[in-house]
Structures are given as structure tokens and as C-alpha cells.
Design an enzyme around this catalytic site. Structure first.
Site, mmCIF file in Angstrom:
data_model
loop_
_atom_site.group_PDB
_atom_site.id
_atom_site.type_symbol
_atom_site.label_atom_id
_atom_site.label_comp_id
_atom_site.label_asym_id
_atom_site.label_seq_id
_atom_site.Cartn_x
_atom_site.Cartn_y
_atom_site.Cartn_z
ATOM 1 N N ARG A 158 8.453 1.514 -2.080
ATOM 2 C CA ARG A 158 7.796 2.215 -0.862
ATOM 3 C C ARG A 158 7.635 2.984 -1.133
ATOM 4 O O ARG A 158 7.608 3.740 -1.873
ATOM 5 C CB ARG A 158 7.655 1.661 0.166
ATOM 6 N N GLY A 159 6.458 4.287 -0.172
ATOM 7 C CA GLY A 159 6.480 5.630 -0.082
ATOM 8 C C GLY A 159 5.313 5.281 -1.318
ATOM 9 O O GLY A 159 4.522 4.999 -2.373
ATOM 10 N N ALA A 160 4.195 6.023 -1.447
ATOM 11 C CA ALA A 160 2.784 5.579 -1.994
ATOM 12 C C ALA A 160 2.968 6.298 -3.244
ATOM 13 O O ALA A 160 2.535 5.030 -4.513
ATOM 14 C CB ALA A 160 1.629 6.998 -1.740
ATOM 15 N N ARG A 188 -0.227 -3.368 -0.708
ATOM 16 C CA ARG A 188 -0.585 -3.006 0.296
ATOM 17 C C ARG A 188 -2.170 -2.271 0.103
ATOM 18 O O ARG A 188 -2.215 -1.758 -0.705
ATOM 19 C CB ARG A 188 1.130 -1.662 0.350
ATOM 20 N N ASP A 200 -0.260 8.785 2.664
ATOM 21 C CA ASP A 200 -0.468 7.880 1.326
ATOM 22 C C ASP A 200 -1.674 8.145 1.205
ATOM 23 O O ASP A 200 -2.441 7.338 0.136
ATOM 24 C CB ASP A 200 -0.222 6.397 2.594
ATOM 25 N N ASN A 244 -0.812 9.356 7.058
ATOM 26 C CA ASN A 244 0.784 9.137 6.882
ATOM 27 C C ASN A 244 1.188 8.024 7.720
ATOM 28 O O ASN A 244 0.396 7.882 8.321
ATOM 29 C CB ASN A 244 1.373 10.023 6.669
ATOM 30 N N LYS A 245 2.845 7.958 7.567
ATOM 31 C CA LYS A 245 3.106 6.892 8.063
ATOM 32 C C LYS A 245 2.881 6.670 10.226
ATOM 33 O O LYS A 245 2.688 8.282 10.370
ATOM 34 C CB LYS A 245 4.882 7.237 8.360
HETATM 35 O O1 MRU Z 1 5.227 2.763 4.510
HETATM 36 P P1 MRU Z 1 5.895 3.597 3.791
HETATM 37 O O2 MRU Z 1 7.399 3.713 3.907
HETATM 38 O O3 MRU Z 1 5.600 3.222 1.987
HETATM 39 O O4 MRU Z 1 5.468 4.555 3.860
HETATM 40 C C1 MRU Z 1 5.892 5.670 3.211
HETATM 41 C C2 MRU Z 1 5.139 6.795 4.199
HETATM 42 O O5 MRU Z 1 4.004 6.674 4.803
HETATM 43 C C3 MRU Z 1 5.100 8.602 3.172
HETATM 44 O O6 MRU Z 1 5.676 10.157 4.288
HETATM 45 C C4 MRU Z 1 4.451 8.688 2.559
HETATM 46 O O7 MRU Z 1 3.644 8.032 1.298
HETATM 47 C C5 MRU Z 1 4.535 9.842 1.741
HETATM 48 S S1 MRU Z 1 5.827 9.577 -0.189
HETATM 49 C C6 MRU Z 1 5.569 10.245 -0.794
#
Ligand code: MRU
Length: 360
Positions: free
Chosen positions: A53-55, A88, A243, A253-254
Site C-alpha cells: 500500500r502507499g501511493a 485501488r 495519494d 491523503n489518508k
Molecule cells: O491506504 P494506504 O495505506 O495505501 O494509504 C497511504 C497513504 O495515505 C499515504 O500517506 C500516502 O500514500 C502517501 S505515501 C508515500
């Protein structure tokens, strides 16, 4: 990233086994497990189930997913792009990486496709490492000047972060956390307040684990504690990832990031998002960014290990309660102090960000 004194990436291609290896992030921090992705289904599953996970890491995994699909059937490009795109929806790096591989494949024959897709995925992987390093290079001076501005040179810079924007969200070193790692390497004392980040607890499970591996002082807090800490003067800066960020500088973002930015603004605490240029989406306004609505079980249940070390999921809400579970929110540009990228620090507005449009 450093794990038990070993350097390891969140994803890598193993030439010997011709497979793509990932760290299964659903098992952290309790178990360090490497999973080999062998086909398109494995890649889609890894992204959907949030083993990765993470963009930026989602983008790299998707690029490798195309290779795995084309290795089996070079004619399956469109189908594979469709399947991977559906895994996603909010992180724009997924679409970016798929388009980049597709673009390269336009000029190849059917039987060159798999090799070319692999080469491009490996290139994206390599570039991501350099990009994150550069984000850290541009961000560290911000922490340095906050440190210098403090009363005593002995004091510590207190960073608040949300979710996981570290090595685990990228190939290596991260975005927001790359800034922390570079600052610490430059001798700046940093302490990180880590939001637990309900419902998936990426802060508690992943960011704390990762910071622990790097020996960075950190404290886990509940998501609602940030405002109180800011009022007490215990936070010098908020550093998050993104993201998807628009040309106007609105940061997706999250979920919960917006509330941190509001509290930061009310308390004169600078709020920065750190992101690669591939996380910008100049084609949309923030009100049309698709916000993932995720499974109700993420809210009604909580997962962890019991005293015997067994993974358990327990219900914390009444059965049949109505649940809403948005995965992301938008922080408007007016609350964003700056955007730290691999090309420098930009103001969160169209005038500043349009410089990025002029790149070759
Ligand atoms: O749902 P996730 O865990 O994929 O969400 C990730 C985030 O929101 C991070 O903060 C975002 O991707 C930036 S990561 C470099």
C-alpha cells in the site's frame, strides 16, 4: 530500509526465480513475511488486500503486475490494465505507472512485450528510490531551520505524521519519512508523533515499526490527540504524504489528514506534504478525486495478535450498525505550507505548481 541491520526494499524483482518479492504489510509489525508474486492475480490481490500500500509502492507493484500478466500472455495487456486499475482508486500513481508501461509497449512487438514491461518496471523501481532520496534532501533543511529556531540547540524537532508515508509506502526510504531520515542523518534530533491512523492502523503497525527499525525516537498517539499536542506546543511541524495532489495544491491523503491540517493552521504549526511528482494529478479538481469507500469490517473490527501470538480479528461495534468508511480526505491548499517534491519545495498553488507542467 534498514531491517535488523540489513538493507531491504519494499519490493524487488528476483532474477533467479523470475518473481516479484514484496513484504506482506498485513502481517507487520508482528511477523516479517516476504511474499513472491507470480502472476497478475497475485499482483492484484497484493494491492487489493493491502499487502502493499502507499501511493508510490502501489504504482511500482502495478507496473510489475503488467510484466507478470504479459509473461503469461503477451496479448493480455488491455485486460491486465483493466484488472490492475480496479484494485485501488484514489492513489494516482497506479494509473501513472500503468500508463507509463503501456506507452513504452506501444512501440514493441507482441513477443517483446514482457521483457520491455519488466525493464520499465525495474526502471520505475530504481527511479522511485532516487526520487524519495531527493524528497528527503529537499525536506531536511525545513526541519533544520525549525530546529535552529528553537530555544536551545539541544532541543528536538517534533514532527507529527499520519498514516505511513515511509519506506513501506515506497520502494525505499519514503516521502514524508525520507525527510525525517535525511534530517536525522544530517545530525538534527527528531522525535515523531505517530497517529495510529484508524481504521487500518498504518501508523501504529507500520510507521512505528519502521521508525523503530531506524532507531528514530517516536511516540504512538490516538488519532484525536494531535490538536491537543499542538495547543501545548509539542508539535513543530506536520509532515504527511499524498495519494493525489491537484494543480491548485489540494492534497488528498489518508482520512484524518484534513483535521490535522486544520489544527495545524489554528496553532501556527507548518503543514507539509511530501510527494513525488507522479502523485500530482493535473487533470482533475479535488472535488472529483475518487475517494475509496472501504469495507465496513475495517471499522467494526480490529485486528492484532493475542498473547499466544495468533492473529485475531475482534468486533468492537454492535452487529449491524451502519458504517461509513472513507479512506481518504482532501486538505485544501490554503492549509498547506508547502509541497516537498524531488524537484524542490513548491507552494500549494497553481502559480507555483505550473512550473511542473513545463518539464520536458
Ligand atoms: O491506504 P494506504 O495505506 O495505501 O494509504 C497511504 C497513504 O495515505 C499515504 O500517506 C500516502 O500514500 C502517501 S505515501 C508515500
Amino acid at each position: 530500509m534498514q531491517i535488523d541491520d540489513q538493507h531491504i526494499q519494499s519490493i524487488w524483482y528476483d532474477m533467479e526465480t523470475d518473481s516479484v518479492n514484496i513484504i506482506d504489510q498485513t502481517r507487520l509489525p508482528h511477523e516479517f513475511k516476504i511474499v513472491a508474486l507470480q502472476n497478475l492475480h497475485d499482483a492484484c490481490h497484493a494491492i487489493t488486500k493491502m499487502q502493499v500500500r502507499g501511493a508510490p509502492l502501489i504504482g511500482v507493484t502495478a507496473a510489475y503486475g503488467l510484466y507478470l500478466a504479459l509473461r503469461k500472455d503477451p496479448a493480455s495487456l488491455d485486460e491486465a490494465i483493466k484488472d490492475l486499475s480496479a484494485t485501488r482508486t484514489t492513489a494516482v500513481n497506479l494509473r501513472w505507472a500503468l500508463q507509463r508501461v503501456e506507452q513504452v509497449l506501444l512501440s514493441t512487438t507482441l513477443n517483446q512485450r514482457a521483457a520491455k514491461a519488466l525493464e520499465t518496471a525495474q526502471l520505475i523501481e530504481k527511479e522511485d528510490i532516487a526520487i524519495c532520496q531527493s524528497i528527503g534532501d529537499y525536506g531536511a533543511p525545513i526541519l533544520k531551520s525549525l530546529w535552529r529556531a528553537k530555544d536551545s540547540s539541544q532541543s528536538i524537532v517534533n514532527v507529527l505524521t499520519h498514516c505511513n508515508a515511509g519506506a513501506l509506502a515506497t520502494v525505499d526510504s519514503g516521502t514524508a519519512l525520507s525527510v525525517v531520515y535525511q534530517a536525522v542523518s544530517a545530525g538534527i534530533p527528531v522525535h515523531v508523533w505517530v497517529d495510529e491512523t484508524r481504521p487500518r492502523n498504518q501508523g501504529a503497525a507500520l510507521t512505528c515499526w519502521e521508525l523503530g527499525q531506524h532507531d528514530i525516537p517516536h511516540t504512538l498517539i490516538v488519532d484525536n490527540a494531535g490538536g491537543h499536542l499542538m495547543q501545548q506546543g509539542d508539535i513543530d511541524v506536520v509532515l504527511v504524504g499524498s495519494d493525489r495532489t491537484t494543480l491548485d495544491g489540494d492534497v488528498c491523503n489518508k482520512i484524518g489528514t484534513y483535521l490535522k491540517a486544520l489544527a495545524a493552521s489554528d496553532n501556527n504549526v507548518p503543514f507539509y506534504a511530501a510527494l513525488p511528482v507522479s502523485s500530482f494529478d493535473f487533470s482533475v479538481d479535488s472535488d472529483v478525486i475518487p475517494i475509496e469507500q472501504r469495507a465496513a469490517e475495517e471499522v467494526s473490527h480490529i485486528t492484532g495478535i493475542d498473547e499466544a501470538g495468533l492473529f485475531r480479528q475482534v468486533r468492537i461495534a454492535p452487529r449491524d450498525v451502519a458504517i461509513s468508511n472513507y479512506g481518504f480526505d482532501i486538505t485544501p491548499a490554503r492549509l498547506v505550507t508547502g509541497l516537498i517534491t524531488e524537484l524542490g519545495v513548491f507552494e500549494a498553488n497553481r502559480d507555483s505548481l505550473k512550473q511542473l507542467l513545463k518539464r520536458p
